[in-house]
Motif scaffolding. Sequence first.
Motif, PDB file in Angstrom:
ATOM      1  N   GLY A 196       0.817  -1.217   0.000  1.00  0.00           N
ATOM      2  CA  GLY A 196       0.000   0.000   0.000  1.00  0.00           C
ATOM      3  C   GLY A 196       0.842   1.254   0.000  1.00  0.00           C
ATOM      4  O   GLY A 196       0.563   2.218  -0.723  1.00  0.00           O
ATOM      5  N   VAL A 197       1.901   1.247   0.836  1.00  0.00           N
ATOM      6  CA  VAL A 197       2.770   2.424   0.904  1.00  0.00           C
ATOM      7  C   VAL A 197       3.474   2.647  -0.436  1.00  0.00           C
ATOM      8  O   VAL A 197       3.503   3.758  -0.971  1.00  0.00           O
ATOM      9  CB  VAL A 197       3.800   2.245   2.043  1.00  0.00           C
ATOM     10  CG1 VAL A 197       4.842   3.361   1.981  1.00  0.00           C
ATOM     11  CG2 VAL A 197       3.111   2.246   3.392  1.00  0.00           C
ATOM     12  N   ILE A 198       4.050   1.547  -0.960  1.00  0.00           N
ATOM     13  CA  ILE A 198       4.768   1.670  -2.232  1.00  0.00           C
ATOM     14  C   ILE A 198       3.832   2.107  -3.350  1.00  0.00           C
ATOM     15  O   ILE A 198       4.125   3.042  -4.109  1.00  0.00           O
ATOM     16  CB  ILE A 198       5.444   0.336  -2.589  1.00  0.00           C
ATOM     17  CG1 ILE A 198       6.538   0.013  -1.576  1.00  0.00           C
ATOM     18  CG2 ILE A 198       6.033   0.380  -3.996  1.00  0.00           C
ATOM     19  CD1 ILE A 198       7.151  -1.355  -1.772  1.00  0.00           C
ATOM     20  N   TYR A 199       2.703   1.421  -3.458  1.00  0.00           N
ATOM     21  CA  TYR A 199       1.758   1.740  -4.523  1.00  0.00           C
ATOM     22  C   TYR A 199       1.207   3.157  -4.374  1.00  0.00           C
ATOM     23  O   TYR A 199       1.053   3.889  -5.354  1.00  0.00           O
ATOM     24  CB  TYR A 199       0.613   0.720  -4.498  1.00  0.00           C
ATOM     25  CG  TYR A 199      -0.371   0.866  -5.633  1.00  0.00           C
ATOM     26  CD1 TYR A 199      -0.071   0.393  -6.905  1.00  0.00           C
ATOM     27  CD2 TYR A 199      -1.601   1.497  -5.435  1.00  0.00           C
ATOM     28  CE1 TYR A 199      -0.964   0.524  -7.949  1.00  0.00           C
ATOM     29  CE2 TYR A 199      -2.499   1.643  -6.479  1.00  0.00           C
ATOM     30  CZ  TYR A 199      -2.173   1.152  -7.731  1.00  0.00           C
ATOM     31  OH  TYR A 199      -3.068   1.302  -8.759  1.00  0.00           O
ATOM     32  N   GLY A 200       0.922   3.555  -3.133  1.00  0.00           N
ATOM     33  CA  GLY A 200       0.363   4.887  -2.912  1.00  0.00           C
ATOM     34  C   GLY A 200       1.327   5.992  -3.264  1.00  0.00           C
ATOM     35  O   GLY A 200       0.982   6.948  -3.974  1.00  0.00           O
ATOM     36  N   VAL A 201       2.593   5.844  -2.799  1.00  0.00           N
ATOM     37  CA  VAL A 201       3.591   6.884  -3.068  1.00  0.00           C
ATOM     38  C   VAL A 201       3.865   7.011  -4.566  1.00  0.00           C
ATOM     39  O   VAL A 201       3.863   8.115  -5.124  1.00  0.00           O
ATOM     40  CB  VAL A 201       4.888   6.572  -2.300  1.00  0.00           C
ATOM     41  CG1 VAL A 201       6.001   7.515  -2.743  1.00  0.00           C
ATOM     42  CG2 VAL A 201       4.668   6.691  -0.797  1.00  0.00           C
ATOM     43  N   LEU A 202       4.069   5.866  -5.209  1.00  0.00           N
ATOM     44  CA  LEU A 202       4.362   5.907  -6.636  1.00  0.00           C
ATOM     45  C   LEU A 202       3.170   6.419  -7.443  1.00  0.00           C
ATOM     46  O   LEU A 202       3.344   7.138  -8.438  1.00  0.00           O
ATOM     47  CB  LEU A 202       4.766   4.515  -7.121  1.00  0.00           C
ATOM     48  CG  LEU A 202       6.122   4.005  -6.606  1.00  0.00           C
ATOM     49  CD1 LEU A 202       6.386   2.595  -7.112  1.00  0.00           C
ATOM     50  CD2 LEU A 202       7.252   4.922  -7.023  1.00  0.00           C
ATOM     51  N   SER A 203       1.968   6.062  -7.029  1.00  0.00           N
ATOM     52  CA  SER A 203       0.776   6.545  -7.747  1.00  0.00           C
ATOM     53  C   SER A 203       0.619   8.048  -7.618  1.00  0.00           C
ATOM     54  O   SER A 203       0.280   8.738  -8.578  1.00  0.00           O
ATOM     55  CB  SER A 203      -0.469   5.834  -7.217  1.00  0.00           C
ATOM     56  OG  SER A 203      -0.388   4.443  -7.437  1.00  0.00           O
ATOM     57  N   ILE A 204       0.866   8.551  -6.409  1.00  0.00           N
ATOM     58  CA  ILE A 204       0.764  10.002  -6.204  1.00  0.00           C
ATOM     59  C   ILE A 204       1.795  10.736  -7.056  1.00  0.00           C
ATOM     60  O   ILE A 204       1.498  11.743  -7.713  1.00  0.00           O
ATOM     61  CB  ILE A 204       0.952  10.336  -4.709  1.00  0.00           C
ATOM     62  CG1 ILE A 204      -0.245   9.823  -3.894  1.00  0.00           C
ATOM     63  CG2 ILE A 204       1.104  11.840  -4.509  1.00  0.00           C
ATOM     64  CD1 ILE A 204      -0.065   9.940  -2.396  1.00  0.00           C
ATOM     65  N   LEU A 205       3.034  10.223  -7.058  1.00  0.00           N
ATOM     66  CA  LEU A 205       4.080  10.861  -7.854  1.00  0.00           C
ATOM     67  C   LEU A 205       3.767  10.793  -9.348  1.00  0.00           C
ATOM     68  O   LEU A 205       3.984  11.753 -10.090  1.00  0.00           O
ATOM     69  CB  LEU A 205       5.419  10.195  -7.564  1.00  0.00           C
ATOM     70  CG  LEU A 205       5.998  10.442  -6.171  1.00  0.00           C
ATOM     71  CD1 LEU A 205       7.275   9.637  -5.979  1.00  0.00           C
ATOM     72  CD2 LEU A 205       6.272  11.916  -5.945  1.00  0.00           C
ATOM     73  N   LEU A 206       3.246   9.652  -9.782  1.00  0.00           N
ATOM     74  CA  LEU A 206       2.883   9.519 -11.192  1.00  0.00           C
ATOM     75  C   LEU A 206       1.764  10.468 -11.580  1.00  0.00           C
ATOM     76  O   LEU A 206       1.794  11.105 -12.637  1.00  0.00           O
ATOM     77  CB  LEU A 206       2.489   8.068 -11.493  1.00  0.00           C
ATOM     78  CG  LEU A 206       2.050   7.771 -12.938  1.00  0.00           C
ATOM     79  CD1 LEU A 206       3.180   8.094 -13.903  1.00  0.00           C
ATOM     80  CD2 LEU A 206       1.623   6.315 -13.080  1.00  0.00           C
ATOM     81  N   ALA A 207       0.759  10.576 -10.718  1.00  0.00           N
ATOM     82  CA  ALA A 207      -0.353  11.482 -10.997  1.00  0.00           C
ATOM     83  C   ALA A 207       0.130  12.929 -11.040  1.00  0.00           C
ATOM     84  O   ALA A 207      -0.259  13.709 -11.916  1.00  0.00           O
ATOM     85  CB  ALA A 207      -1.439  11.308  -9.933  1.00  0.00           C
ATOM     86  N   ALA A 208       1.014  13.301 -10.084  1.00  0.00           N
ATOM     87  CA  ALA A 208       1.540  14.670 -10.065  1.00  0.00           C
ATOM     88  C   ALA A 208       2.367  14.953 -11.313  1.00  0.00           C
ATOM     89  O   ALA A 208       2.272  16.034 -11.906  1.00  0.00           O
ATOM     90  CB  ALA A 208       2.389  14.876  -8.807  1.00  0.00           C
ATOM     91  N   HIS A 209       3.153  13.970 -11.715  1.00  0.00           N
ATOM     92  CA  HIS A 209       3.965  14.126 -12.923  1.00  0.00           C
ATOM     93  C   HIS A 209       3.078  14.299 -14.154  1.00  0.00           C
ATOM     94  O   HIS A 209       3.357  15.135 -15.026  1.00  0.00           O
ATOM     95  CB  HIS A 209       4.858  12.894 -13.071  1.00  0.00           C
ATOM     96  CG  HIS A 209       5.830  12.999 -14.210  1.00  0.00           C
ATOM     97  ND1 HIS A 209       6.989  13.733 -14.153  1.00  0.00           N
ATOM     98  CD2 HIS A 209       5.799  12.449 -15.456  1.00  0.00           C
ATOM     99  CE1 HIS A 209       7.636  13.639 -15.294  1.00  0.00           C
ATOM    100  NE2 HIS A 209       6.952  12.865 -16.100  1.00  0.00           N
TER     101      HIS A 209
END
Length: 469
Positions: free
Chosen positions: A427-440
């Motif tokens: 959850g932590v990994i998926y959440g952090v990477l998803s947030i960064l991807l969405a922001a990018h």
Amino acid sequence: MEARRKEWCEWRETQLRTLYQAAIDGNVPCLLRLLAEDKLILDRYVASCFAETPLHLSSLLGHVDFTREILTLKPQLSKELDLHRSTPLHLAAANGHLEVVKTLLLVNADICLVHDRDGRNPLHIAVIKGHLEILKELVQAKPEAIQLRGRRGETMLHFCVKHLQFEALKFLVNSINQDGFVNVKDDDGFTILHLAVTHGETETINFLITETMIEINSLDSKGFTALDIALAEDAGTGRTPRGKEIQDYLLEVGAISTKYTLSPLHKSETFQTKNLCLPEADSIITFCSKAESSKKHLRSKSKGVRKKRNALMVVASLIATMAFQAGINPPCGFWQEDSVAHEAGHSILATKDPHVYRIFVAFNTISFLASLSVILLLISGLPFKRRFSVWILTVIMWIAMIFMGLTYSVSLYSMSGSAELAVLVAGVIYGVLSILLAAHTVLFLKRNIARYKKQKKSSSSVTPNQTDI
């Protein structure tokens, strides 16, 4: 007395012809024998009616030892001209005889400045023939020879573009290190950018725009820019992919067509059009002033894109290595001995929990393939030079990283047996990477929308007047 004179003339003629044949064969012993019989034979040969000197012949044919012997005996022969006003260095450079060129330059480097009947010095010849190593030797021996022009005012760079010698062009641009030299025009007012567009040399155009201070909107003697030539060439041959690529690239760096200027030079029949719209004078000035800043912006953007591509290559290689190692060394290891329930060498996780093992393999394979695809795309030579292309590669890398993180969480579960820990880590990994991807993604879209609005605003600010050219 008359008989003796005639006999002597025949003997001298025989000696000269023997010397001629020795030069063709590169026969040094024969040359030395002839000199022993007549010390003035080289002087007599030069004074005779032969088209070339022995040094011309040996340089033409690449006889290094014969050339050295001639230059040792009579170094002034290096300056002699043949019927085409070519020196021995011209002939050696044209035929790619590097060692002969080095030998001639040691005796007299000033012959690099001599022009033949067609107005070309040895450096021009080396460029035309594509002998890059010889060109480097000539430039090192006489750098000022680069500045000499041809019969029609062509610089060395014009010859590079005319004869499709891209590597020679890059070498000379780096050797000269003068921004103004790339903008020198020939007698037709053509810069090397005009010529590159005429010949459709996309690689040369890209190099000139991104790596030099070439003037994008320089006018030739008829008042046309490089973009005008691209449009005219495309109109004559039909719409071609290469022509469209050249036009789009020129427009991107601020190139303009002469239809946007008010000069009388542009009333040529080539560009006569009814009801052609011309912008206001202040808009023209604004547009032209932005061309150079747009060019500088493209250079910085290209460098940024190259840096990002290099970073993607490093990260993709690292993830591919991690995924490969995880694939051949799955969590929990391998069985060491055969038994009824399992065989030695098989994965312990595959035997104890096949479902988790399949999930592990699926996640790891997706990460491995995604990173491999990025590596293959980057080394394939495809033109990933724009931000959108690099953004696509970045998205693929995000996918590889997400599934590598999920692979790690599955490995934790298989070794600890704690589903809560695995879910938390995932959850932590998926959440952090998803947030960064969405922001990018949002940042990317925001930049492109702003750029589109800016372009639309700048184009709408130009008020056309109905004017016949």
